[in-house]
Design an enzyme around this catalytic site. Structure first.
Site, PDB file in Angstrom:
ATOM      1  N   ASN A  10       0.844  -1.038   0.151  1.00 29.31           N
ATOM      2  CA  ASN A  10       0.259   0.038  -0.037  1.00 29.31           C
ATOM      3  C   ASN A  10       1.134   1.394   0.042  1.00 29.31           C
ATOM      4  O   ASN A  10       1.526   1.637   1.059  1.00 29.31           O
ATOM      5  CB  ASN A  10      -1.009   0.129   0.979  1.00 29.31           C
ATOM      6  CG  ASN A  10      -1.672   1.273   1.309  1.00 29.31           C
ATOM      7  OD1 ASN A  10      -1.793   1.999   0.661  1.00 29.31           O
ATOM      8  ND2 ASN A  10      -2.392   1.305   2.475  1.00 29.31           N
ATOM      9  N   LYS A  12      -0.030   4.389  -0.315  1.00 31.48           N
ATOM     10  CA  LYS A  12      -0.440   5.405   0.275  1.00 31.48           C
ATOM     11  C   LYS A  12      -0.089   6.824  -0.628  1.00 31.48           C
ATOM     12  O   LYS A  12      -0.339   6.479  -1.510  1.00 31.48           O
ATOM     13  CB  LYS A  12       0.220   5.520   1.598  1.00 31.48           C
ATOM     14  CG  LYS A  12      -0.062   4.358   2.567  1.00 31.48           C
ATOM     15  CD  LYS A  12       0.195   4.537   4.126  1.00 31.48           C
ATOM     16  CE  LYS A  12      -0.012   2.968   4.822  1.00 31.48           C
ATOM     17  NZ  LYS A  12      -0.025   3.063   6.221  1.00 31.48           N
ATOM     18  N   HIS A  97      -9.442   1.569   4.468  1.00 33.80           N
ATOM     19  CA  HIS A  97      -8.251   1.665   5.237  1.00 33.80           C
ATOM     20  C   HIS A  97      -8.452   2.538   6.479  1.00 33.80           C
ATOM     21  O   HIS A  97      -9.283   3.323   6.175  1.00 33.80           O
ATOM     22  CB  HIS A  97      -6.911   2.096   4.318  1.00 33.80           C
ATOM     23  CG  HIS A  97      -5.835   1.991   5.050  1.00 33.80           C
ATOM     24  ND1 HIS A  97      -5.342   2.915   5.852  1.00 33.80           N
ATOM     25  CD2 HIS A  97      -4.771   0.902   4.935  1.00 33.80           C
ATOM     26  CE1 HIS A  97      -4.221   2.322   6.368  1.00 33.80           C
ATOM     27  NE2 HIS A  97      -3.696   1.341   5.749  1.00 33.80           N
ATOM     28  N   GLU A  99      -6.929   4.676   7.791  1.00 37.31           N
ATOM     29  CA  GLU A  99      -6.548   6.121   7.293  1.00 37.31           C
ATOM     30  C   GLU A  99      -7.829   6.969   6.874  1.00 37.31           C
ATOM     31  O   GLU A  99      -8.075   7.853   6.938  1.00 37.31           O
ATOM     32  CB  GLU A  99      -5.212   6.385   6.743  1.00 37.31           C
ATOM     33  CG  GLU A  99      -4.099   6.029   7.480  1.00 37.31           C
ATOM     34  CD  GLU A  99      -2.656   5.362   6.596  1.00 37.31           C
ATOM     35  OE1 GLU A  99      -2.768   5.428   5.425  1.00 37.31           O
ATOM     36  OE2 GLU A  99      -2.015   4.772   7.496  1.00 37.31           O
ATOM     37  N   GLU A 169      -5.428  -4.960  10.373  1.00 36.96           N
ATOM     38  CA  GLU A 169      -4.528  -3.957  10.518  1.00 36.96           C
ATOM     39  C   GLU A 169      -4.925  -3.240  11.701  1.00 36.96           C
ATOM     40  O   GLU A 169      -5.682  -2.241  11.734  1.00 36.96           O
ATOM     41  CB  GLU A 169      -4.579  -2.934   9.493  1.00 36.96           C
ATOM     42  CG  GLU A 169      -4.359  -3.431   7.850  1.00 36.96           C
ATOM     43  CD  GLU A 169      -3.727  -2.430   6.995  1.00 36.96           C
ATOM     44  OE1 GLU A 169      -2.552  -2.729   6.638  1.00 36.96           O
ATOM     45  OE2 GLU A 169      -4.107  -1.405   6.745  1.00 36.96           O
ATOM     46  N   GLY A 175       2.449   2.004  10.951  1.00 29.01           N
ATOM     47  CA  GLY A 175       3.620   3.062  10.746  1.00 29.01           C
ATOM     48  C   GLY A 175       4.281   3.571  12.060  1.00 29.01           C
ATOM     49  O   GLY A 175       4.722   4.473  12.124  1.00 29.01           O
ATOM     50  N   SER A 215       3.375  -2.279  10.348  1.00 29.56           N
ATOM     51  CA  SER A 215       4.543  -2.491  10.665  1.00 29.56           C
ATOM     52  C   SER A 215       5.161  -4.008  10.186  1.00 29.56           C
ATOM     53  O   SER A 215       6.203  -4.591  10.925  1.00 29.56           O
ATOM     54  CB  SER A 215       4.873  -2.200  12.079  1.00 29.56           C
ATOM     55  OG  SER A 215       4.828  -0.857  12.104  1.00 29.56           O
TER      56      SER A 215
HETATM   57  P1  13P Z   1       3.028   0.112   7.852  1.00 25.51           P
HETATM   58  O1  13P Z   1       3.519  -1.119   7.148  1.00 25.51           O
HETATM   59  O2  13P Z   1       3.813   1.423   7.286  1.00 25.51           O
HETATM   60  O3  13P Z   1       2.856  -0.057   9.087  1.00 25.51           O
HETATM   61  O4  13P Z   1       1.513   0.508   7.237  1.00 25.51           O
HETATM   62  C1  13P Z   1       0.790  -0.708   7.139  1.00 25.51           C
HETATM   63  C2  13P Z   1      -0.359  -0.257   6.441  1.00 25.51           C
HETATM   64  O5  13P Z   1      -1.118   0.533   6.657  1.00 25.51           O
HETATM   65  C3  13P Z   1      -0.854  -0.955   5.011  1.00 25.51           C
HETATM   66  O6  13P Z   1      -2.110  -0.719   4.505  1.00 25.51           O
END
Ligand code: 13P
Length: 254
Positions: A10, A12, A97, A99, A169, A175, A215
């Site tokens: 992803n 982002k 997601h 976010e 997740e 992150g 992560s």
């Molecule tokens: P990270 O791997 O940066 O923690 O992000 C995970 C994520 O949100 C994947 O959609």
């Protein structure tokens, strides 16, 4: 039953169109040894999808987007339809997601509309769920996961599950460098699968792949992927470097 592992990046809101081909080609080269054994997907900003599809042609890498709208077309300024994504060559789309839930007002109901539209259009929907730290600390993990599965996947049929991937997740692991332990992740994945089984039947639920996200890195992927109900990863930060992403794919290929 054995489920083919799926590792999806992803990206982002990172990577410009002009930078896309190099990253996709880097991923394709670095993951070539796992081709056929693991599904490898790069989910990119919508504006990168055409360049990503062109760069992935003839490789084992497939391309997805990070969101889609539920309507086919119309006055929805700033939105992207499933038909547009398919026309550009995308095969996957991330839906719901955290976010998007946190910053853009996404709810279980809108996640459901997007997921059903994506599946009906012929895309594979990667539907994201996961609890916040407050919810976990308040002992609400089970309630939150059950609600997100039951509402987010309402009216998704057993047949639709062929084009469904779920990503667990935990918001507190995204992150942050803080990963769920393999046992914590397995517990949530098993709960997701049993909740799904009540919707579509146990046999079908056994076929649906559930990714872990939060992560995941080359160094912790093998232990997570060894768990019974962990069928892949949805990778943020580590998907932006071909070598790191390939390390996770290699851990899934064993
Ligand atoms: P990270 O791997 O940066 O923690 O992000 C995970 C994520 O949100 C994947 O959609």
């Amino acid at each position: 039953m054995s489920r083919k592992k799926i590792i999806a990046g992803n990206w982002k809101m990172n990577v410009k169109p002009s930078e896309t081909a190099a990253l996709v080609k880097g991923v394709a080269e670095a993951t070539a040894a796992a081709a056929g054994r693991v599904d490898v997907v790069c989910c990119t900003p919508a504006i990168d999808v055409p360049a990503a599809v062109a760069a992935a042609a003839g490789t084992g890498v497939e391309i997805g987007a990070e969101n889609c709208h539920w309507e086919d077309h119309g006055a929805f300024t700033g939105e992207i339809s499933t038909g547009m994504l398919l026309d550009a060559g995308a095969k996957y789309v991330i839906v719901g997601h955290s976010e998007r839930r946190q910053y853009f007002g996404e709810t279980d109901e809108t996640v459901n509309r997007r997921a059903r539209a994506a599946i009906a259009a012929g895309l594979t929907a990667i539907v994201c769920i996961g609890e916040t730290l407050e919810e976990r600390d308040a002992g609400r993990l089970q309630e939150v996961i059950r609600r997100q599965v039951n509402v987010g996947l309402k009216d998704v049929s057993a047949a639709d599950c062929a084009r469904l991937v779920i990503a667990y997740e935990p918001v507190w692991a995204i992150g942050t460098g803080r990963t769920a332990t393999p046992d914590q992740a397995q517990e949530a994945h098993a709960l997701i699968r049993s909740t799904l089984a009540a919707l579509v039947g146990a046999e079908t639920a056994e076929t649906v792949r559930i990714q872990y996200g939060g992560s995941m890195k080359p160094g912790n992927a093998a232990d997570l992927l060894a768990k019974k109900d962990i069928d892949g990863g949805l990778i943020g930060g580590a998907s932006l470097k071909a070598a790191d992403f390939a390390g996770i794919v290699a851990a899934a290929a064993v």
